[in-house]
Every structure is written in C-alpha cells, then in structure tokens.
Design a protein around this motif. Structure first.
Motif, mmCIF file in Angstrom:
data_model
loop_
_atom_site.group_PDB
_atom_site.id
_atom_site.type_symbol
_atom_site.label_atom_id
_atom_site.label_comp_id
_atom_site.label_asym_id
_atom_site.label_seq_id
_atom_site.Cartn_x
_atom_site.Cartn_y
_atom_site.Cartn_z
ATOM 1 N N LYS A 137 -4.163 10.805 -15.769
ATOM 2 C CA LYS A 137 -3.542 9.485 -15.897
ATOM 3 C C LYS A 137 -2.280 9.367 -15.048
ATOM 4 C CE LYS A 137 -5.109 8.033 -20.519
ATOM 5 N NZ LYS A 137 -5.917 9.193 -20.946
ATOM 6 N N LEU A 138 -1.486 10.418 -14.999
ATOM 7 C CA LEU A 138 -0.204 10.352 -14.289
ATOM 8 C C LEU A 138 -0.365 10.518 -12.783
ATOM 9 C CD1 LEU A 138 1.878 12.435 -16.849
ATOM 10 C CD2 LEU A 138 2.183 10.002 -16.361
ATOM 11 N N ALA A 139 -1.297 11.369 -12.354
ATOM 12 C CA ALA A 139 -1.434 11.651 -10.921
ATOM 13 C C ALA A 139 -1.811 10.401 -10.125
ATOM 14 C CB ALA A 139 -2.469 12.751 -10.700
ATOM 15 N N GLN A 140 -2.647 9.546 -10.712
ATOM 16 C CA GLN A 140 -3.087 8.366 -9.969
ATOM 17 C C GLN A 140 -1.947 7.388 -9.729
ATOM 18 O OE1 GLN A 140 -5.924 5.974 -12.199
ATOM 19 N NE2 GLN A 140 -5.109 6.741 -14.130
ATOM 20 N N LEU A 141 -0.855 7.494 -10.488
ATOM 21 C CA LEU A 141 0.287 6.604 -10.297
ATOM 22 C C LEU A 141 1.059 6.950 -9.035
ATOM 23 C CD1 LEU A 141 1.625 6.657 -13.978
ATOM 24 C CD2 LEU A 141 0.049 4.994 -12.945
ATOM 25 N N TRP A 142 1.003 8.212 -8.638
ATOM 26 C CA TRP A 142 1.818 8.675 -7.510
ATOM 27 C C TRP A 142 1.344 8.112 -6.182
ATOM 28 C CZ3 TRP A 142 6.070 12.139 -7.124
ATOM 29 C CH2 TRP A 142 6.612 12.475 -8.353
ATOM 30 N N TRP A 143 0.060 8.229 -5.908
ATOM 31 C CA TRP A 143 -0.394 7.785 -4.591
ATOM 32 C C TRP A 143 -0.276 6.277 -4.441
ATOM 33 C CZ3 TRP A 143 -4.762 4.712 -3.687
ATOM 34 C CH2 TRP A 143 -5.677 4.578 -4.736
ATOM 35 N N GLN A 144 -0.428 5.554 -5.536
ATOM 36 C CA GLN A 144 -0.309 4.102 -5.453
ATOM 37 C C GLN A 144 1.134 3.677 -5.175
ATOM 38 O OE1 GLN A 144 -1.997 3.017 -9.225
ATOM 39 N NE2 GLN A 144 -4.070 3.584 -8.614
ATOM 40 N N ASN A 145 2.074 4.279 -5.882
ATOM 41 C CA ASN A 145 3.474 3.895 -5.707
ATOM 42 C C ASN A 145 4.088 4.463 -4.432
ATOM 43 O OD1 ASN A 145 4.459 2.263 -8.150
ATOM 44 N ND2 ASN A 145 3.342 3.931 -9.134
ATOM 45 N N ILE A 146 3.795 5.737 -4.155
ATOM 46 C CA ILE A 146 4.294 6.316 -2.901
ATOM 47 C C ILE A 146 3.687 5.572 -1.709
ATOM 48 C CG2 ILE A 146 4.318 8.371 -1.431
ATOM 49 C CD1 ILE A 146 6.173 8.730 -3.741
ATOM 50 N N GLY A 147 2.441 5.158 -1.847
ATOM 51 C CA GLY A 147 1.786 4.389 -0.796
ATOM 52 C C GLY A 147 2.538 3.110 -0.473
ATOM 53 N N ASP A 148 3.133 2.483 -1.490
ATOM 54 C CA ASP A 148 3.931 1.271 -1.256
ATOM 55 C C ASP A 148 5.167 1.585 -0.417
ATOM 56 O OD1 ASP A 148 2.198 -0.357 -2.643
ATOM 57 O OD2 ASP A 148 3.306 -0.231 -4.528
ATOM 58 N N ALA A 149 5.761 2.751 -0.643
ATOM 59 C CA ALA A 149 6.919 3.148 0.164
ATOM 60 C C ALA A 149 6.495 3.499 1.583
ATOM 61 C CB ALA A 149 7.631 4.337 -0.489
ATOM 62 N N MET A 150 5.369 4.183 1.719
ATOM 63 C CA MET A 150 4.894 4.584 3.044
ATOM 64 C C MET A 150 4.571 3.361 3.912
ATOM 65 S SD MET A 150 4.887 7.948 2.908
ATOM 66 C CE MET A 150 3.879 8.474 4.268
ATOM 67 N N SER A 151 4.003 2.336 3.288
ATOM 68 C CA SER A 151 3.586 1.152 4.042
ATOM 69 C C SER A 151 4.737 0.185 4.303
ATOM 70 C CB SER A 151 2.484 0.418 3.281
ATOM 71 O OG SER A 151 2.994 -0.157 2.077
ATOM 72 N N GLY A 152 5.849 0.380 3.603
ATOM 73 C CA GLY A 152 6.965 -0.549 3.743
ATOM 74 C C GLY A 152 6.877 -1.734 2.803
ATOM 75 N N ALA A 153 5.861 -1.765 1.938
ATOM 76 C CA ALA A 153 5.742 -2.859 0.977
ATOM 77 C C ALA A 153 6.920 -2.862 -0.001
ATOM 78 C CB ALA A 153 4.421 -2.737 0.211
ATOM 79 N N LYS A 154 7.459 -1.691 -0.256
ATOM 80 C CA LYS A 154 8.646 -1.549 -1.100
ATOM 81 C C LYS A 154 9.591 -0.556 -0.466
ATOM 82 C CE LYS A 154 6.345 -2.365 -5.581
ATOM 83 N NZ LYS A 154 6.006 -1.747 -6.906
#
Length: 568
Positions: A478-495
């Motif tokens: 449950k917790l691991a799937q939160l990381w790639w989604q949120n870190i992905g937002d930082a990587m893309s510049g969305a956040k």
C-alpha cells in the motif's frame, strides 16, 4: 572419474542391473550434477547425499503441479531455466517458475493476502515486506514451520548459519519469515580506467583543486559529474551521471531503496534508522508507526528529504543522457555497459552480470572490467551511524493461505534452489550472493579480478551496513505505490519537490490511519502521534533534521585502491 558407492549403485539400479526398481530420480540427479554443477561448496559425495534427501523427501508429492513466482533478474532466470526443470526431473514435483516484474509480484502477493485465494504456492518476495509479514501474520513463520508442520520436509543440510541475510528476514518477534534466495546491493560505479588516466587526473586537479577519486560525499560526486559531462573520451560523448526518472513503479524503489538515508534524512541505527527509517516513517518504543510528516515526528517531507530528491532531479537533468529521464529501472541498468557513463551513484549490483560480458566497451580484452564498485557517497545531512545504502534480499515467502501439502512441495523447491549443492553455480550465473560458503569459495577468489570489487565488497565486514527496508513499514504494497506517483510529480515538474513530499507524507499517513482504525495489525500496528508545530520536531536532536544554512559541503574523495585495502 572415481565413482562413489552411491553413484555406482544408482547407475546400476538405473540400468536395471540389480533386482530393485530403477531409480530414475537419482539418475536425473547424477545427470544434473554432471552437466551443471562444476563448482560447489560441497564435495561430490555430499552433493549426491543432498540430492538423495530431496528425492526421499519429495516421494509423497510426486506428480503435484506447483507454481512459484519471482521477479525477472538473471538469478531467477537461471532458476527457472536450469534449476526448476532439474528439480522436476529429480523429485517428480512439476514446478512452474513464473518470471514477472517486481511490481507484479507484489500485486499478486497482495491479492492473495486480501482474498485468501492460493494464487502461487511460494513467492520470491523482497524482504522489504518483513514489517508487513510480521504485522499481518499471513506469511508462515518459517521458524515455526521448520520445527512443526514442515519439519519432515526441512533439509538437514539447509545450514541456516551459512546464510548472510537472515537478520533482514527476521522480525522483532525473533521469527524467520523469509528465506533469502538472492541479494544485491546498490553501490557507486565508476570508470576506473578514466579515473586513473594521468591527463584526466591532472585536468581535474587543476579545475577543482583536489584529487579525482571515489567521492565520499555528494559535493564531490557533483563535481565529478560536471567535469566528465560533455567530454569526448575514446571517441564517445561522456555523461557524468546515470539514473532513471520515468513515472513507473520502479521510480518508487529508486527512492525507498535508501536514497533518503544516504542523503542523511533518517535516524542513526543498523540495519535501519531508529526511530525514523529511510522512508521517513517514525515508530515508537513499541515498534508502532506514529507518523511520516514532520508534524508527527516523521521525516518524509523534511528538509533533508527535499534536498535528497532535488539533487537526484538536478543531476538527472544536467549530467545524465537525455533518454534517462524516460527510463525505468530495468531499462537504465545496462546503460553504463555502452561505454559513455563516467560514474553512477546508485548501481544495483544485480546488473553486474550484464556489465561483464566479453566484448563490451567497458571490458578489457583480458576479461577484466574497466570499471569498479565502491561505497556510494553520502549527502550533507548524513552523519556516522546513519544507513549508508540498500541491499535487496529477494526471499522465499510462503503464505498461510497455501494448503500445507502444496506449501511442503514448494518449500522443497525453495531449499533446492538455495542449497549448498547448487548455490555456487547459481551465484556465478547471477552474482547475487546469499551464502558465506559461496562468497568464500575459491572459484570467486579466482573470478574476483573480473568483477570490479563485487567479491571484495561481499567479503568485507562493511556489507552488513547495506540493508533492505526495515520493520517500520507496516504495509509495503500500500505504501510503496504512493512513492512513484508522488515522486513522479516532482520529476515531471507538476509539483515542486516540497509539494510532492508534503503530498507523499500525507498519503502515507492516510494509509497508517486506516490501518490504525481497522486494527488489523494488532498491538504493533500504527498509532499516529498528534500533529504539532514542525519546529517542535526539527529543533530536537536526530531526525527529522532542520534545514542547513549551507547544503554544499567541502568535497572529499579517496583513492579506490586504498579503499579496497580497508575492505580486506
């Protein structure tokens, strides 16, 4: 070849030269040993005795169709293509060993845990889930299993004391929940030939004022990345860094696999930071998770975590090949073999097997590599006693939802592929060590010069400082799937990184809160702290740590050859 009495008898029986039935199983075992086992920690007689035990123990399960699963790496490919057919021929238990993506393994495991339906009879499942298995109590305690229901199918030559990763698969209750099958660390990788070129050394020294060498800290890594990026060496354009950044489940592993602790985000402690681990999750004295955000005493959105992610993004953008940002874990791993990468902070050693193939641009004609492995450098928030790196320990896990007879047959296979008979050969195929006897086998002393420091690392006392995710994590899927989604937002510049990590820690606390309300993990489940002003936590000693006025420390490098001497 001198045949032992057991061999002679088995061959005679197989050929029908005695009055008893032909032992086709032992015939298959002997053929397997002859064809595939040139190197072993056991003598030939001991190997045959171990095979005979498997034959006898499997008698009650002949004809069963057993399904097991693991992620797709070289070690498991060897198991699926070589060891599984051999085990089936030797024991009569028909093994289907599926190879799928790591994320898919976790998904199948999670589905079986939630539904109770027996999807696979055994999983090679990362020990990162030790906190999950201990709290949910849906995985069999192998300690209880080997002493109870599974005693009659537990090999007398399993030799648990020979395994190097049991600390990582043992829960706070003292029980072993998983049996290591393969291990690999994330280490620093660099072009030893370039780093020792006198002209390159002189140019670096003139430009930066200190010696080119293995970086001890991130400031030195950054200088080296800047120095090499854009140079043309051996006719190719060079990059000073390699990484990956695609919004994909593997992006999460890139960060949960100790990147934050390497930056210095977590608490001191081995094998994992305590009370705050490399995910930024804090536990209390009863091992109950109490928070992820700084406001509850966690560190997932702390200044050190922001620094960690910002540096990875900056280096990916400035110093890595343009295609790297769109790559996943499996796509990025073999890239250094192409010969245009000067260094990589975060090299999973499971890729070493693909970096030592003859004819590669990173290999010398004599079979030695042009590269070396060394400890990864640490960030500005790091201090002695903080975790230094990650070690993957893929381990056999048998759920309670698997019927006992199927579990027994699967347990026999798990022991076969980790047995002392086969482990040296398996380790030569995949270079993922699990046994002390294998690491110290003479064949690896001979091969060590061709593996760039891998053998030296695993023979060093330092290897225990690289560890998997620890027991602070109550529900890895449950917790691991939160990381790639949120870190992905930082990587893309969305956040911004801060926004992404604020969202990540809030999401983690939502999961912790749901687990707390559900009460499904008993007395060791989450019990969230009340929120407080973040300054309360940041002003205390240890993690979470307040923002430093200067995040650029004095760069430090060391000589690789001196470093290796300290390992020996």
């Amino acid at each position: 070849m001198t045949l032992s009495l057991r061999t002679t008898t088995a061959l005679a029986l197989a050929l029908g030269l005695t009055g008893g039935p032909a032992l086709a199983d032992m015939d298959a075992a002997l053929a397997f040993l002859d064809e595939h086992i040139d190197r072993s920690a056991l003598t030939r007689e001991e190997q045959e005795a171990e095979m005979q035990w498997f034959i006898d123990a499997a008698e009650a399960f002949k004809g069963m169709d057993i399904n097991v699963v693991s992620e797709t790496i070289a070690t498991h490919e060897y198991e699926a293509s070589v060891l599984a057919p051999a085990f089936s021929a030797i024991t009569g238990i028909n093994i289907t060993h599926d190879l799928i993506g790591e994320g898919d393994v976790v998904e199948k495991l999670q589905t079986q845990m939630q539904s109770g339906e027996n999807i696979y009879d055994a999983y090679v499942n990362d020990s990162d889930l030790i906190g999950t298995h201990w709290r949910y109590q849906q995985a069999r305690s192998l300690t209880d299993w080997m002493e109870g229901t599974g005693a009659d199918v537990t090999s007398p030559t399993l030799n648990l004391d020979d395994f190097i990763g049991l600390d990582f698969t043992t829960a706070p209750d003292g029980n072993l929940y998983q049996l290591p099958d393969q291990q690999f660390a994330n280490l620093y990788w660099f072009r030893y030939d370039w780093f020792n070129d006198p002209e390159i050394q002189a140019e670096f020294k003139e430009q930066y004022g200190y010696d080119l060498g293995v970086p001890v800290n991130w400031s030195a890594y950054e200088d080296i990345a800047e120095f090499f990026t854009g140079k043309t060496i051996d006719g190719v354009e060079v990059y000073g860094n390699m990484d990956y950044g695609k919004k994909d489940p593997s992006l999460g592993w890139r960060y949960t696999d100790a990147w934050m602790s390497m930056a210095g985000m977590g608490s001191k402690g081995e094998p994992n930071g305590l009370p705050v681990d490399e995910w930024g999750i804090r536990v209390n004295e009863n091992s109950q998770p109490v928070g992820s955000c700084v406001a509850r005493g966690g560190a997932t959105n702390s200044p050190a975590a922001v620094y960690a992610v910002n540096k990875a993004i900056e280096w990916l953008e400035k110093y890595a090949p343009p295609a790297a940002a769109g790559m996943t874990f499996s796509e990025a791993g073999p890239v250094p073999a192409q010969g245009n990468i000067a260094q990589q902070m975060f090299m999973y050693t499971t890729f070493v097997a693909s970096l030592v193939e003859p004819g590669l641009p990173v290999m010398n004609e004599d079979g030695t590599p042009k590269w070396r492995l060394a400890p990864s450098p640490h960030g500005v928030y790091w201090e002695e006693g903080t975790k230094v790196g990650y070690q993957d320990v893929g381990s056999w896990t048998i759920l309670k939802s698997t019927p006992d007879e199927r579990a027994k047959a699967a347990w026999l296979y798990a022991q076969f592929v980790t047995s002392m008979t086969v482990d040296v050969e398996k380790s030569h195929a995949g270079l993922t060590f699990i046994r002390e006897s294998t690491i110290n086998h003479e064949s690896f002393s001979e091969r060590a010069p061709k593996l760039g420091g891998l053998v030296e690392f695993y023979r060093s006392p330092d290897r225990v400082r690289w560890s998997p995710t620890g027991t602070n994590i109550p529900d890895y899927p449950k917790l691991a799937q939160l990381w790639w989604q949120n870190i992905g937002d930082a990587m893309s510049g969305a956040k911004t990184t801060q926004e992404a990590l604020d969202a990540l820690c809030a999401d983690q606390e939502q999961v912790l809160s749901r687990l707390e309300r559900a009460g499904v993990q008993g007395e060791f489940g989450p019990k969230l702290n009340e929120e407080r002003d973040p300054e309360y936590w940041l002003s205390q000693d240890g993690s979470p740590k307040a923002k430093l006025d200067n995040e650029d420390e004095e760069p430090v490098t060391v000589s690789y050859d001196e470093l290796i001497k300290s390992w020996q």
